[in-house]
Write a protein that holds these residues in place. Sequence first.
Motif, PDB file in Angstrom:
ATOM      1  N   ILE A  53      50.469  34.042  26.270  1.00  0.00           N
ATOM      2  CA  ILE A  53      51.257  33.613  27.415  1.00  0.00           C
ATOM      3  C   ILE A  53      52.752  33.709  27.127  1.00  0.00           C
ATOM      4  O   ILE A  53      53.550  34.015  28.030  1.00  0.00           O
ATOM      5  CB  ILE A  53      50.858  32.176  27.801  1.00  0.00           C
ATOM      6  N   GLU A  54      53.160  33.462  25.904  1.00  0.00           N
ATOM      7  CA  GLU A  54      54.585  33.571  25.578  1.00  0.00           C
ATOM      8  C   GLU A  54      55.077  34.998  25.799  1.00  0.00           C
ATOM      9  O   GLU A  54      56.152  35.223  26.362  1.00  0.00           O
ATOM     10  CB  GLU A  54      54.831  33.144  24.137  1.00  0.00           C
ATOM     11  N   ALA A  89      55.323  35.551  29.580  1.00  0.00           N
ATOM     12  CA  ALA A  89      56.395  34.754  30.169  1.00  0.00           C
ATOM     13  C   ALA A  89      57.759  35.371  29.888  1.00  0.00           C
ATOM     14  O   ALA A  89      58.629  35.416  30.773  1.00  0.00           O
ATOM     15  CB  ALA A  89      56.329  33.328  29.631  1.00  0.00           C
ATOM     16  N   VAL A  90      57.952  35.844  28.687  1.00  0.00           N
ATOM     17  CA  VAL A  90      59.223  36.497  28.342  1.00  0.00           C
ATOM     18  C   VAL A  90      59.406  37.766  29.169  1.00  0.00           C
ATOM     19  O   VAL A  90      60.482  38.032  29.714  1.00  0.00           O
ATOM     20  CB  VAL A  90      59.265  36.802  26.829  1.00  0.00           C
ATOM     21  N   ASP A  91      58.333  38.553  29.288  1.00  0.00           N
ATOM     22  CA  ASP A  91      58.408  39.790  30.077  1.00  0.00           C
ATOM     23  C   ASP A  91      58.765  39.497  31.538  1.00  0.00           C
ATOM     24  O   ASP A  91      59.461  40.294  32.188  1.00  0.00           O
ATOM     25  CB  ASP A  91      57.074  40.536  30.022  1.00  0.00           C
ATOM     26  N   LEU A  92      58.268  38.364  32.055  1.00  0.00           N
ATOM     27  CA  LEU A  92      58.512  38.018  33.460  1.00  0.00           C
ATOM     28  C   LEU A  92      59.832  37.271  33.652  1.00  0.00           C
ATOM     29  O   LEU A  92      60.225  36.983  34.786  1.00  0.00           O
ATOM     30  CB  LEU A  92      57.355  37.164  33.996  1.00  0.00           C
ATOM     31  N   GLY A  93      60.489  36.945  32.544  1.00  0.00           N
ATOM     32  CA  GLY A  93      61.815  36.326  32.641  1.00  0.00           C
ATOM     33  C   GLY A  93      61.825  34.813  32.774  1.00  0.00           C
ATOM     34  O   GLY A  93      62.826  34.237  33.225  1.00  0.00           O
ATOM     35  N   TYR A  94      60.731  34.143  32.377  1.00  0.00           N
ATOM     36  CA  TYR A  94      60.672  32.691  32.503  1.00  0.00           C
ATOM     37  C   TYR A  94      61.153  31.989  31.234  1.00  0.00           C
ATOM     38  O   TYR A  94      60.889  32.480  30.124  1.00  0.00           O
ATOM     39  CB  TYR A  94      59.229  32.235  32.788  1.00  0.00           C
ATOM     40  N   VAL A 131      57.501  27.981  31.592  1.00  0.00           N
ATOM     41  CA  VAL A 131      56.170  28.134  31.015  1.00  0.00           C
ATOM     42  C   VAL A 131      56.113  27.342  29.709  1.00  0.00           C
ATOM     43  O   VAL A 131      56.999  27.482  28.853  1.00  0.00           O
ATOM     44  CB  VAL A 131      55.849  29.619  30.754  1.00  0.00           C
ATOM     45  N   VAL A 132      55.094  26.512  29.580  1.00  0.00           N
ATOM     46  CA  VAL A 132      54.879  25.740  28.353  1.00  0.00           C
ATOM     47  C   VAL A 132      53.675  26.336  27.628  1.00  0.00           C
ATOM     48  O   VAL A 132      52.613  26.542  28.231  1.00  0.00           O
ATOM     49  CB  VAL A 132      54.604  24.250  28.667  1.00  0.00           C
TER      50      VAL A 132
END
Length: 314
Positions: A53-54, A57-62, A29-30
Amino acid sequence: MRVVFMGTPEFARPSLQHLHDSSHEVVAVVTGHDKPVGRGGRSRGRILFQPAIEQLAVDLGYPVLQPERLKDEAFQSQLADLSIDLLVVVAFRILPRSVLAVPVRGAVNLHPSLLPRYRGAAPIQHCLLAGDTVTGVSTTMMTMDIDAGGILLQRQHPIRSDDDFGTLSQQLAQLGAELLTETLDKMESGELTPLPQVAVSPGDQPRAPKITPDDLLIRWERPAQAIVNQIRAFSPKPGAATFWNGQRLKLFGAKAADGEGEPGVVQGVSQGRLVIGTADGRLEAAEVQIEGRRRMSIEAFLRGADLQPGMALG
């Protein structure tokens, strides 16, 4: 498909969540940089605010990439090493040609309007300003021309009379997330061919340039419904505003009403609403926010403010 997701604000969250729940593989994720908030100086330390989004994204492990510049060779090399099929872009920066060229299948963008209507940075605000009753979402192939790529899919969406920027953004974010996943599914199965925008709707179309501070100022010599649309377009943030006693006063929950009144002059209070004259009638506002204070009902505001009929706003 292997994809990299690019997005920053709250509007992009449903799209990332839908892609996470789909058959497509998000590999990174950018997003934008963390920003300092609060009034503390550097010496006292400032709290850094993560883009919406950050956090997801962290919660989803990306893995999360936050390049300073999209043209940085190091970032583009990192992107190329991911061997992706597609970039998926939702409410993000303009991509340079060198980034668009990285994925095998290019880049897909989600735009909250029925393109080619409202190309630009603020499509939701501008459709509310225009008093539109229908809007929608579009997925397009990204090109170097902003919001001008071929259309992949579109969905219409009705605008209710009580919708404002906040509610409509949420609705279009959810609808767009569903459309985005459908777009990727159909691209993968070879069912989609981008349609030139002129083929979808020829002729001149309204644009949606970035909102300026001047756009937020209420001009009471305009028709009541135009001012109502302006208040809806900028609610809950940043807020359409007038001036009273030298202070900035934001208005919320407005509707046009029958009757007459000199533009900008307070007519009184009716059923908990502040009534103000306009060019062709009256406007009633349900809530206000004076600068430096919280948003409040008209009753709460009047308990501490000496606002009388006959006083002028603006």
